[in-house]
Design a protein around this motif. Structure first.
Motif, PDB file in Angstrom:
ATOM      1  N   ARG A  47       0.813  -1.215   0.000  1.00 40.56           N
ATOM      2  CA  ARG A  47       0.000   0.000   0.000  1.00 40.56           C
ATOM      3  C   ARG A  47       0.848   1.268   0.000  1.00 40.56           C
ATOM      4  NH1 ARG A  47      -3.373  -3.069   3.840  1.00 40.56           N
ATOM      5  NH2 ARG A  47      -2.230  -2.067   5.549  1.00 40.56           N
ATOM      6  N   ASN A  48       2.164   1.121  -0.169  1.00 38.20           N
ATOM      7  CA  ASN A  48       3.084   2.264  -0.240  1.00 38.20           C
ATOM      8  C   ASN A  48       3.033   3.131   1.013  1.00 38.20           C
ATOM      9  OD1 ASN A  48       3.761   1.426  -2.824  1.00 38.20           O
ATOM     10  ND2 ASN A  48       2.244   2.755  -3.786  1.00 38.20           N
ATOM     11  N   GLU A  49       2.896   2.489   2.173  1.00 41.03           N
ATOM     12  CA  GLU A  49       2.885   3.235   3.421  1.00 41.03           C
ATOM     13  C   GLU A  49       4.286   3.533   3.939  1.00 41.03           C
ATOM     14  OE1 GLU A  49       0.450   1.409   6.365  1.00 41.03           O
ATOM     15  OE2 GLU A  49      -1.168   0.906   4.977  1.00 41.03           O
ATOM     16  N   LEU A  50       5.292   2.850   3.419  1.00 44.49           N
ATOM     17  CA  LEU A  50       6.668   3.005   3.898  1.00 44.49           C
ATOM     18  C   LEU A  50       7.535   3.499   2.746  1.00 44.49           C
ATOM     19  CD1 LEU A  50       6.924  -0.335   5.907  1.00 44.49           C
ATOM     20  CD2 LEU A  50       6.347   1.928   6.789  1.00 44.49           C
ATOM     21  N   PRO A  51       7.981   4.744   2.771  1.00 45.98           N
ATOM     22  CA  PRO A  51       8.765   5.277   1.652  1.00 45.98           C
ATOM     23  C   PRO A  51      10.167   4.691   1.613  1.00 45.98           C
ATOM     24  CG  PRO A  51       8.648   6.885   3.417  1.00 45.98           C
ATOM     25  CD  PRO A  51       7.760   5.741   3.830  1.00 45.98           C
ATOM     26  N   SER A  52      10.635   4.409   0.413  1.00 48.95           N
ATOM     27  CA  SER A  52      11.996   3.943   0.119  1.00 48.95           C
ATOM     28  C   SER A  52      12.390   2.728   0.938  1.00 48.95           C
ATOM     29  CB  SER A  52      13.021   5.066   0.354  1.00 48.95           C
ATOM     30  OG  SER A  52      13.220   5.291   1.736  1.00 48.95           O
ATOM     31  N   CYS A  53      11.449   1.811   1.164  1.00 48.48           N
ATOM     32  CA  CYS A  53      11.701   0.669   2.046  1.00 48.48           C
ATOM     33  C   CYS A  53      11.768  -0.638   1.267  1.00 48.48           C
ATOM     34  CB  CYS A  53      10.610   0.546   3.117  1.00 48.48           C
ATOM     35  SG  CYS A  53      10.812   1.710   4.468  1.00 48.48           S
ATOM     36  N   ASN A  54      12.595  -1.519   1.738  1.00 43.29           N
ATOM     37  CA  ASN A  54      12.555  -2.924   1.350  1.00 43.29           C
ATOM     38  C   ASN A  54      12.850  -3.734   2.608  1.00 43.29           C
ATOM     39  OD1 ASN A  54      15.402  -1.904   0.916  1.00 43.29           O
ATOM     40  ND2 ASN A  54      15.745  -4.101   0.801  1.00 43.29           N
ATOM     41  N   ALA A  55      12.261  -4.911   2.702  1.00 45.56           N
ATOM     42  CA  ALA A  55      12.318  -5.693   3.931  1.00 45.56           C
ATOM     43  C   ALA A  55      12.695  -7.129   3.625  1.00 45.56           C
ATOM     44  CB  ALA A  55      10.970  -5.649   4.652  1.00 45.56           C
ATOM     45  N   THR A  56      13.358  -7.751   4.576  1.00 48.88           N
ATOM     46  CA  THR A  56      13.703  -9.170   4.508  1.00 48.88           C
ATOM     47  C   THR A  56      13.379  -9.813   5.844  1.00 48.88           C
ATOM     48  OG1 THR A  56      15.978  -8.783   5.256  1.00 48.88           O
ATOM     49  CG2 THR A  56      15.575  -8.761   2.875  1.00 48.88           C
ATOM     50  N   ILE A  57      13.041 -11.086   5.789  1.00 47.93           N
ATOM     51  CA  ILE A  57      12.756 -11.840   7.002  1.00 47.93           C
ATOM     52  C   ILE A  57      13.908 -12.806   7.238  1.00 47.93           C
ATOM     53  CG2 ILE A  57      11.342 -13.488   5.680  1.00 47.93           C
ATOM     54  CD1 ILE A  57       9.685 -13.919   8.219  1.00 47.93           C
ATOM     55  N   GLN A  58      14.448 -12.771   8.444  1.00 44.86           N
ATOM     56  CA  GLN A  58      15.550 -13.625   8.844  1.00 44.86           C
ATOM     57  C   GLN A  58      15.006 -14.673   9.814  1.00 44.86           C
ATOM     58  OE1 GLN A  58      18.557 -13.021   7.429  1.00 44.86           O
ATOM     59  NE2 GLN A  58      17.755 -11.209   6.395  1.00 44.86           N
ATOM     60  N   ARG A  59      14.501 -15.781   9.254  1.00 46.14           N
ATOM     61  CA  ARG A  59      13.856 -16.783  10.101  1.00 46.14           C
ATOM     62  C   ARG A  59      14.852 -17.469  11.031  1.00 46.14           C
ATOM     63  NH1 ARG A  59      10.911 -17.197   5.207  1.00 46.14           N
ATOM     64  NH2 ARG A  59       8.682 -16.863   5.516  1.00 46.14           N
ATOM     65  N   CYS A  60      16.103 -17.611  10.590  1.00 45.64           N
ATOM     66  CA  CYS A  60      17.075 -18.278  11.449  1.00 45.64           C
ATOM     67  C   CYS A  60      17.396 -17.449  12.682  1.00 45.64           C
ATOM     68  CB  CYS A  60      18.351 -18.577  10.657  1.00 45.64           C
ATOM     69  SG  CYS A  60      19.128 -17.112   9.942  1.00 45.64           S
ATOM     70  N   GLU A  61      17.247 -16.137  12.603  1.00 50.36           N
ATOM     71  CA  GLU A  61      17.510 -15.260  13.733  1.00 50.36           C
ATOM     72  C   GLU A  61      16.240 -14.728  14.370  1.00 50.36           C
ATOM     73  OE1 GLU A  61      20.162 -12.197  12.538  1.00 50.36           O
ATOM     74  OE2 GLU A  61      21.666 -13.556  11.707  1.00 50.36           O
ATOM     75  N   GLU A  62      15.064 -15.130  13.861  1.00 51.98           N
ATOM     76  CA  GLU A  62      13.781 -14.657  14.385  1.00 51.98           C
ATOM     77  C   GLU A  62      13.723 -13.125  14.329  1.00 51.98           C
ATOM     78  OE1 GLU A  62      10.958 -16.200  15.647  1.00 51.98           O
ATOM     79  OE2 GLU A  62      11.755 -18.061  14.809  1.00 51.98           O
ATOM     80  N   GLN A  63      14.129 -12.557  13.181  1.00 53.18           N
ATOM     81  CA  GLN A  63      14.133 -11.107  13.031  1.00 53.18           C
ATOM     82  C   GLN A  63      13.572 -10.713  11.667  1.00 53.18           C
ATOM     83  OE1 GLN A  63      18.137  -9.711  13.555  1.00 53.18           O
ATOM     84  NE2 GLN A  63      18.166 -10.065  15.763  1.00 53.18           N
ATOM     85  N   ILE A  64      13.112  -9.468  11.585  1.00 54.51           N
ATOM     86  CA  ILE A  64      12.695  -8.854  10.324  1.00 54.51           C
ATOM     87  C   ILE A  64      13.488  -7.560  10.181  1.00 54.51           C
ATOM     88  CG2 ILE A  64      10.810  -7.768   9.051  1.00 54.51           C
ATOM     89  CD1 ILE A  64       8.897  -9.677  10.377  1.00 54.51           C
ATOM     90  N   TRP A  65      14.124  -7.388   9.036  1.00 52.96           N
ATOM     91  CA  TRP A  65      14.914  -6.193   8.761  1.00 52.96           C
ATOM     92  C   TRP A  65      14.155  -5.324   7.771  1.00 52.96           C
ATOM     93  CZ3 TRP A  65      20.319  -8.835   7.725  1.00 52.96           C
ATOM     94  CH2 TRP A  65      20.760  -9.426   8.924  1.00 52.96           C
ATOM     95  N   VAL A  66      13.924  -4.072   8.148  1.00 47.61           N
ATOM     96  CA  VAL A  66      13.246  -3.106   7.288  1.00 47.61           C
ATOM     97  C   VAL A  66      14.262  -2.031   6.924  1.00 47.61           C
ATOM     98  CG1 VAL A  66      11.302  -1.530   7.048  1.00 47.61           C
ATOM     99  CG2 VAL A  66      11.072  -3.577   8.458  1.00 47.61           C
ATOM    100  N   PHE A  67      14.690  -2.006   5.658  1.00 49.40           N
ATOM    101  CA  PHE A  67      15.689  -1.064   5.184  1.00 49.40           C
ATOM    102  C   PHE A  67      15.003   0.205   4.677  1.00 49.40           C
ATOM    103  CE2 PHE A  67      17.539  -5.227   4.846  1.00 49.40           C
ATOM    104  CZ  PHE A  67      18.858  -5.065   5.219  1.00 49.40           C
ATOM    105  N   CYS A  68      15.603   1.360   4.959  1.00 50.19           N
ATOM    106  CA  CYS A  68      15.062   2.637   4.494  1.00 50.19           C
ATOM    107  C   CYS A  68      16.177   3.671   4.524  1.00 50.19           C
ATOM    108  CB  CYS A  68      13.881   3.088   5.361  1.00 50.19           C
ATOM    109  SG  CYS A  68      14.334   3.415   7.076  1.00 50.19           S
TER     110      CYS A  68
END
Length: 245
Positions: A189-210
């Motif tokens: 929905r384009n709510e996060l400008p200039s963002c891309n995200a990855t899910i790190q299941r081995c570390e139980e984390q989500i990284w949101v880059f911006c």
């Protein structure tokens, strides 16, 4: 050079034909090609290029320290090796449920069997990217003084990339997959400008880059929409955690 001589049927005397060819070739100038000269000085005692620094020298003590590691089987083997040898999810003798369990680590096999009977298990993608949007300019406020002072001390530009780390301490009674699904909807929905995200299941984390320019808006929006608790850290490569929210 190849010479083709055309003659009439009654002119078959080879001596006459040879004279005609010799007379025709006299008009073309003969040029002796120049001798080859290399563009670099050709000295037999030294090379044309020399490195500025000498190669590193390994002492006998350092060589003895490395020698036990070279004796390990498999390290000095063939250069063509199977990079998936130690990864269970790439083994053909494992069932589909076991491969997924090896990848995620915390999935119930009984639930996988039920889902596989109903048409197979559909795995979610592990990354998501937003598209440019110009509707959020009025909602994004300037950076706070605290963050501006951090950028000045570290000499970071406002368009430097950073990442928000969503870890288990911020889940607030939610699962990693639930947060990932909601985050994908926000990015679509384009709510996060200039963002891309990855899910790190081995570390139980989500990284949101911006971009750092939008990091405070993105962090507050993530906390509000995803109902996150605790402290979120803003990480920059080469500098570590530079800001917390």
């Amino acid at each position: 050079m190849e010479v083709v001589l055309h003659y009439r049927p009654w002119q078959k005397d080879p001596t006459i034909l040879r004279k005609i060819a010799e007379e025709a070739l006299k008009e073309f100038p003969v040029r002796q090609p120049p001798s080859f000269r290399p563009w670099f000085p050709n000295h037999s005692c030294k090379f044309p290029f020399k490195p500025k620094r000498r190669p590193p020298i390994i002492s006998a003590e350092e060589a003895e320290q490395v020698r036990p590691h070279l004796a390990i089987p498999g390290v000095c083997g063939s250069l063509s090796y199977n990079c998936t040898e130690g990864l269970q999810e790439f083994h053909s003798d494992l069932k589909a449920g076991q491969r997924v369990q090896a990848e995620f680590g915390k999935i119930n096999v009984s639930n996988l069997e039920k889902q596989s009977t109903n048409g197979g298990l559909k795995l979610r993608r592990s990354w998501s990217v937003s598209v440019p949007s110009f509707d959020l300019k009025d909602k994004i406020l300037p950076l706070s003084r605290e963050l501006q002072s951090v950028l000045e001390s570290l000499k970071l530009h406002a368009f430097y990339r950073a990442r928000w780390i969503i870890e288990p301490c911020t889940f607030n009674n939610q699962t990693l997959e639930d947060i990932w699904v909601q985050l994908n909807r926000m990015i679509k929905r384009n709510e996060l400008p200039s963002c891309n995200a990855t899910i790190q299941r081995c570390e139980e984390q989500i990284w949101v880059f911006c971009d750092i320019l939008y990091c405070e808006y993105v962090g507050n929006h993530l906390r509000k929409k995803l109902s996150l608790g605790g402290i979120m850290n803003l990480f920059v490569h080469g500098h570590g955690v530079i800001y917390s929210l």
